[in-house]
Design an enzyme around this catalytic site. Structure first.
Site, PDB file in Angstrom:
ATOM      1  N   ASP A   1      80.893 -11.711 101.505  1.00  0.00           N
ATOM      2  CA  ASP A   1      80.174 -12.761 100.753  1.00  0.00           C
ATOM      3  C   ASP A   1      81.105 -13.531  99.811  1.00  0.00           C
ATOM      4  O   ASP A   1      80.769 -14.634  99.372  1.00  0.00           O
ATOM      5  CB  ASP A   1      79.049 -12.138  99.906  1.00  0.00           C
ATOM      6  CG  ASP A   1      77.756 -11.967 100.689  1.00  0.00           C
ATOM      7  OD1 ASP A   1      77.629 -12.583 101.766  1.00  0.00           O
ATOM      8  OD2 ASP A   1      76.887 -11.219 100.218  1.00  0.00           O
TER       9      ASP A   1
ATOM     10  N   HIS B   1      75.399 -13.383  90.020  1.00  0.00           N
ATOM     11  CA  HIS B   1      75.603 -12.051  90.616  1.00  0.00           C
ATOM     12  C   HIS B   1      76.902 -11.366  90.196  1.00  0.00           C
ATOM     13  O   HIS B   1      77.033 -10.151  90.378  1.00  0.00           O
ATOM     14  CB  HIS B   1      75.580 -12.130  92.144  1.00  0.00           C
ATOM     15  CG  HIS B   1      74.294 -12.634  92.719  1.00  0.00           C
ATOM     16  ND1 HIS B   1      73.080 -12.040  92.462  1.00  0.00           N
ATOM     17  CD2 HIS B   1      74.035 -13.689  93.545  1.00  0.00           C
ATOM     18  CE1 HIS B   1      72.118 -12.701  93.106  1.00  0.00           C
ATOM     19  NE2 HIS B   1      72.678 -13.709  93.762  1.00  0.00           N
TER      20      HIS B   1
ATOM     21  N   GLY C   1      77.717 -11.747  96.011  1.00  0.00           N
ATOM     22  CA  GLY C   1      76.819 -12.845  96.388  1.00  0.00           C
ATOM     23  C   GLY C   1      77.340 -14.230  96.069  1.00  0.00           C
ATOM     24  O   GLY C   1      76.656 -15.003  95.380  1.00  0.00           O
TER      25      GLY C   1
ATOM     26  N   ASP D   1      66.291 -18.893  90.153  1.00  0.00           N
ATOM     27  CA  ASP D   1      66.905 -18.844  91.487  1.00  0.00           C
ATOM     28  C   ASP D   1      66.069 -17.912  92.380  1.00  0.00           C
ATOM     29  O   ASP D   1      65.406 -16.998  91.880  1.00  0.00           O
ATOM     30  CB  ASP D   1      68.328 -18.283  91.342  1.00  0.00           C
ATOM     31  CG  ASP D   1      69.168 -18.385  92.598  1.00  0.00           C
ATOM     32  OD1 ASP D   1      70.011 -19.297  92.659  1.00  0.00           O
ATOM     33  OD2 ASP D   1      68.982 -17.552  93.517  1.00  0.00           O
TER      34      ASP D   1
ATOM     35  N   HIS E   1      67.079 -15.598  94.130  1.00  0.00           N
ATOM     36  CA  HIS E   1      67.604 -14.222  94.090  1.00  0.00           C
ATOM     37  C   HIS E   1      67.497 -13.623  92.688  1.00  0.00           C
ATOM     38  O   HIS E   1      67.495 -14.358  91.689  1.00  0.00           O
ATOM     39  CB  HIS E   1      69.067 -14.225  94.554  1.00  0.00           C
ATOM     40  CG  HIS E   1      69.221 -14.693  95.979  1.00  0.00           C
ATOM     41  ND1 HIS E   1      69.449 -16.017  96.288  1.00  0.00           N
ATOM     42  CD2 HIS E   1      69.147 -14.012  97.147  1.00  0.00           C
ATOM     43  CE1 HIS E   1      69.521 -16.135  97.612  1.00  0.00           C
ATOM     44  NE2 HIS E   1      69.347 -14.925  98.155  1.00  0.00           N
TER      45      HIS E   1
ATOM     46  N   ASP F   1      67.439 -22.769  95.761  1.00  0.00           N
ATOM     47  CA  ASP F   1      67.193 -22.142  97.068  1.00  0.00           C
ATOM     48  C   ASP F   1      65.736 -21.697  97.228  1.00  0.00           C
ATOM     49  O   ASP F   1      65.367 -21.083  98.228  1.00  0.00           O
ATOM     50  CB  ASP F   1      68.159 -20.973  97.335  1.00  0.00           C
ATOM     51  CG  ASP F   1      68.361 -20.062  96.133  1.00  0.00           C
ATOM     52  OD1 ASP F   1      67.651 -20.245  95.120  1.00  0.00           O
ATOM     53  OD2 ASP F   1      69.225 -19.171  96.201  1.00  0.00           O
TER      54      ASP F   1
END
Ligand code: V1S
Ligand code: CA
Ligand code: ZN
Length: 378
Positions: free
Chosen positions: A102, A144, A152, A179, A181, A268
């Site tokens: 990632d 992250h 991430g 976000d 996530h 996102d």
């Protein structure tokens, strides 16, 4: 927006560094080949809507190693700087620091991640010296990254660095992460302190990255109940999302009484994003942001995820207008990236035709449990 807020001077800063192409390195050039133009698309749309004249644009400087070490370990920074210098994607120790799948170690990745953090630190500094009320850094929001680990797509946690700086002046910092996530790196960094409350709204489902952020994750030690998580399921649309965010955040505002707010507004969650999870439009996120701005607290606004570039640019340009109290034309203005906005060339995004897995009972139960957690923080 209230007139008083509209009249405040605003501040915007970008890390538009052509040398390092920050987004090109940070967001996987092989996966998103045009990502290097991402920051530029956001900025160009904001510019072409004529919004820059309402803001002070600042060119931030690169942060020193000492500034980055306020959160990250010396070993990690040393390693990241070294592999970034050599463009070494195969160093035997890299896996220990989360570098690889990632978070590939492309040449120059250290400078670009650091320059993004420089933008967030400059924005935080402007809130601290009182030269603005709302500070924006759309290229920021890398939630992250850990003390000694990339994760991430995030190498340097500009948010944690920004919050640590804000804490030099402000007693209580509220961090809000919209976000898709879970904002795990920020939550972890402050999980032991009652001075920073973190609230993350995100998708929570088996196998979905990063796998943390369940409702019972509430912080630890003196920081217990100062981390709140609002786990949602696929398909949520604007009205329900606003209902959940607004209800929880109003309670948080009253209970925690923050002096400053930091918002990560990753795009996102939008309908049509390749993450294919939530079903929001910029207007839904804008309503949440507006209700936060109505608290009239110094506010640091950051970007984050967002993998459909034209929609991310639409969203962040729209949110910039919300902050400025400006109305944008529904038609995308002619500019360098105009053709990317086809086939409709409009600012609005239409929600997709998908099932919302968050029924009212799920939401009400969720909100009741979040509120019960929050009660313990008072
Ligand atoms: N979701 C997702 C996703 N997609 C990718 C990915 C896909 C193709 C590639 F060539 C490289 C990576 N990685 C992930 C996630 C990380 C999502 C980061 C989101 C960042 C943000 O929006 O919050 C903005 C800061 N990573 C994973 O799902 C981890 C793996 C678990 C995937 C499977 N592989 C084999 C191991 C790592
Ligand atoms: Ca989140
Ligand atoms: Zn995300």
């Amino acid at each position: 927006l209230p007139n008083a807020l509209r009249a405040q001077p605003l501040f915007i800063c970008y890390t538009r560094n052509n040398l390092y192409l920050p987004w090109g390195h940070l967001l996987l050039p092989y996966l998103y080949p045009h990502q290097s133009e991402h920051a530029s698309m956001v900025h160009t749309l904001i510019e072409s809507y004529g919004l820059l004249k309402y803001m002070r644009v600042v060119e931030p400087s690169a942060p020193s190693r000492r500034e980055l070490a306020a959160f990250h370990s010396d070993d990690y920074l040393e390693h990241l700087e070294q592999v970034s210098r050599d463009g070494d994607d195969d160093h035997p120790e890299s896996q220990l620091y989360g570098l690889g799948y990632d978070c590939p170690t492309t040449e120059g990745v250290f400078e670009c991640a650091a320059s993004v953090a420089g933008g967030t630190l400059a924005a935080a500094g402007s809130l601290m010296d009182g030269s603005c009320d709302v500070a924006l850094n759309w290229p920021g929001g890398w939630h992250h990254a850990k003390k000694d680990e990339a994760s991430g797509f995030c190498y340097v946690n500009d948010i944690v660095l920004g919050i640590l700086k804000l804490r030099e002046k402000f007693e209580r910092v509220l961090y809000i992460d919209l976000d898709l996530h879970h904002g795990d790196g920020v939550e972890d960094a402050f999980s032991f302190t009652p001075k920073v409350m973190t609230v993350s709204v995100h998708k929570f489902s088996p196998g979905f990255f990063p796998g943390t952020g369940g409702i019972d994750e509430v912080g630890m030690g003196k920081g217990r109940y100062f981390a709140l998580n609002v786990p949602l399921q696929d398909g949520i649309t604007d009205d329900k999302y606003f209902y959940a965010c607004h209800t929880v955040l109003q309670d948080v505002f009253v209970t925690f009484n923050p002096e400053v707010v930091v918002c990560q507004l990753g795009a996102d969650t939008l309908a049509g994003d390749p993450m294919c999870s939530f079903n929001l439009t910029p207007r839904g996120i804008g309503r949440c942001l507006q209700s936060i701005l109505e608290w009239r607290l110094p506010t640091l606004v950051l970007g984050g995820g967002g993998y459909h570039q034209p929609n991310t640019a639409r969203c962040w340009a729209y949110l910039t207008a919300v902050i400025l109290g400006q109305t944008l034309s529904p038609e995308i203005p002619e500019h360098q990236y105009f053709t990317e906005y086809g086939p409709d060339y409009m600012l609005d995004i239409t929600p997709s035709c998908r099932t919302d897995k968050n029924d009212q009972q799920y939401l009400d139960n969720l909100i009741a449990r979040v509120r019960a957690n929050l009660k313990n923080a008072s």
